[in-house]
Design an enzyme around this catalytic site. Structure first.
Site, PDB file in Angstrom:
ATOM      1  N   ASP A  46       0.964  -1.263   0.129  1.00 12.43           N
ATOM      2  CA  ASP A  46      -0.057  -0.008   0.087  1.00 12.43           C
ATOM      3  C   ASP A  46       0.906   1.244   0.054  1.00 12.43           C
ATOM      4  OD1 ASP A  46      -2.271   1.618   0.220  1.00 12.43           O
ATOM      5  OD2 ASP A  46      -1.984   1.953   2.392  1.00 12.43           O
ATOM      6  N   SER A  47       0.285   2.363   0.025  1.00 13.61           N
ATOM      7  CA  SER A  47       1.210   3.798   0.000  1.00 13.61           C
ATOM      8  C   SER A  47       1.744   3.924   1.548  1.00 13.61           C
ATOM      9  CB  SER A  47       0.069   4.852  -0.352  1.00 13.61           C
ATOM     10  OG  SER A  47      -0.942   5.090   0.677  1.00 13.61           O
ATOM     11  N   GLY A  77      -3.548   9.006  -3.957  1.00 17.02           N
ATOM     12  CA  GLY A  77      -4.893   9.114  -4.700  1.00 17.02           C
ATOM     13  C   GLY A  77      -4.783  10.495  -5.508  1.00 17.02           C
ATOM     14  N   CYS A 119      -4.507  -2.079  -1.316  1.00 17.92           N
ATOM     15  CA  CYS A 119      -4.772  -0.542  -1.786  1.00 17.92           C
ATOM     16  C   CYS A 119      -5.881  -0.512  -2.789  1.00 17.92           C
ATOM     17  CB  CYS A 119      -3.345  -0.088  -2.476  1.00 17.92           C
ATOM     18  SG  CYS A 119      -3.492   1.664  -3.089  1.00 17.92           S
ATOM     19  N   GLU A 174      -2.723   8.512   8.419  1.00 17.33           N
ATOM     20  CA  GLU A 174      -1.189   8.653   8.260  1.00 17.33           C
ATOM     21  C   GLU A 174      -0.554   9.329   9.571  1.00 17.33           C
ATOM     22  OE1 GLU A 174       1.155   6.864   6.332  1.00 17.33           O
ATOM     23  OE2 GLU A 174      -0.468   5.871   5.370  1.00 17.33           O
ATOM     24  N   CYS A 178     -10.957   2.724   0.124  1.00 22.29           N
ATOM     25  CA  CYS A 178      -9.663   2.897   0.500  1.00 22.29           C
ATOM     26  C   CYS A 178      -9.029   2.067   1.596  1.00 22.29           C
ATOM     27  CB  CYS A 178      -9.340   4.404   0.455  1.00 22.29           C
ATOM     28  SG  CYS A 178      -7.559   4.876   1.079  1.00 22.29           S
ATOM     29  N   HIS A 202      -7.205   2.725   3.823  1.00 19.73           N
ATOM     30  CA  HIS A 202      -6.723   3.535   5.040  1.00 19.73           C
ATOM     31  C   HIS A 202      -8.233   3.759   5.998  1.00 19.73           C
ATOM     32  CE1 HIS A 202      -3.327   4.833   3.268  1.00 19.73           C
ATOM     33  NE2 HIS A 202      -2.855   5.293   4.179  1.00 19.73           N
TER      34      HIS A 202
END
Ligand code: DGL
Length: 269
Positions: free
Chosen positions: A11-12, A44, A74, A153, A185, A187
């Protein structure tokens, strides 16, 4: 026989840890290698071209670690790059969009489904395409929530600014009468508490991570890929950028499964 090699996950940043959480619950005997592309978070706002490059580099890195399968944890990559590259590798690659779509189709009663995701994902219409492929009568309303990833994050899961962002993005979907909300998403499930507080009881909030791991289980049983050895499994975490923040926020989110985080340079650019 089975296969004791690790699973690759990427994932990011910390978002894919929602999938790790489900993996730890459902397949605790499996080793895995997690890659957080923190040098490029948030995904994104990235172009398709940039995302394609990141995906190829990360997959090459994971293949070098001899993974037996890759979970694209992701929504953005699952929507944009995975459909273009999944056929090019000879190990299973699976993403979160199909899992989320099949869940949403089963969950909705009134046929109105909301999807919250990154801007790149929303622009791709991948969730709408997959949900309507399963049932073309369903209405799907997609909304980009660009503030959510930076909030997660930063570990700001229940702050006032998080509640404000949730209300700003979700009220228009509630006004449209949705009865199911896909967290498109990876997250976003870390914001489930605040999201559910806002949406109330009438709306089913769908976290695709659990279903994604179920899909992995299905593939592993068909291809004989379960780890059947008794030796202790291992869990490794790599990032391309900020390792300290990944360590701190990651441990806040999934606890001490994260023992250390290795910073690596994988980009050829
Ligand atoms: N967690 C990822 C997703 O599911 C990436 C989000 C981002 O970095 O913008 O889309």
């Amino acid at each position: 026989m089975g296969d004791n090699r690790p699973i690759g996950i990427f994932d990011s940043g910390v978002g894919g840890l929602t999938v790790v959480k489900s993996l730890l619950e459902k397949l605790p005997q499996e080793s895995f290698i997690y890659f957080g592309d923190t040098a490029h978070v948030p995904y994104g706002s990235k172009s398709e071209q940039e995302l394609m490059r990141y995906a190829r580099e990360i997959i090459a890195f994971l293949l070098d670690q001899d993974v037996k399968a890759i979970i694209v944890a992701c929504g953005t990559h699952s929507s944009i790059t995975l459909p273009r590259i999944s056929e090019q590798y000879d190990i299973p690659l699976l993403g979160v969009v199909k899992a989320a779509a099949s869940c949403a189709v089963k969950t909705t009663h009134n046929g109105k489904i909301g999807v919250v995701a990154t801007r790149a994902t929303v622009n791709s219409r991948a969730y709408t395409g997959e949900i309507q492929r399963l049932d073309s009568s369903l209405k799907v309303y997609e909304t980009a929530c660009p503030q959510f990833v930076p909030l997660v994050e930063a570990g700001k899961l229940e702050e006032e600014e998080t509640r404000e962002a949730v209300s700003e993005y979700l009220q228009p979907l509630l006004d449209l009468g949705i009865d199911s909300l896909v967290l498109g998403c990876t997250h976003y499930p870390f914001l489930t508490k605040v999201i559910s507080d806002f949406t109330g009881e009438g709306i089913e909030v769908i976290d695709p991570s659990c279903k994604t791991v179920d899909q992995a289980i299905d593939i592993f049983s068909r291809q004989d890929l379960f780890n059947q050895q008794d030796q202790a499994c291992f869990r490794k975490f790599y990032v391309s950028g900020n390792d300290e923040s990944f360590y701190n926020v990651g441990r806040l989110l999934i606890g001490d499964t994260i023992k250390e985080v290795h910073k690596v340079r994988i980009s050829k650019a």
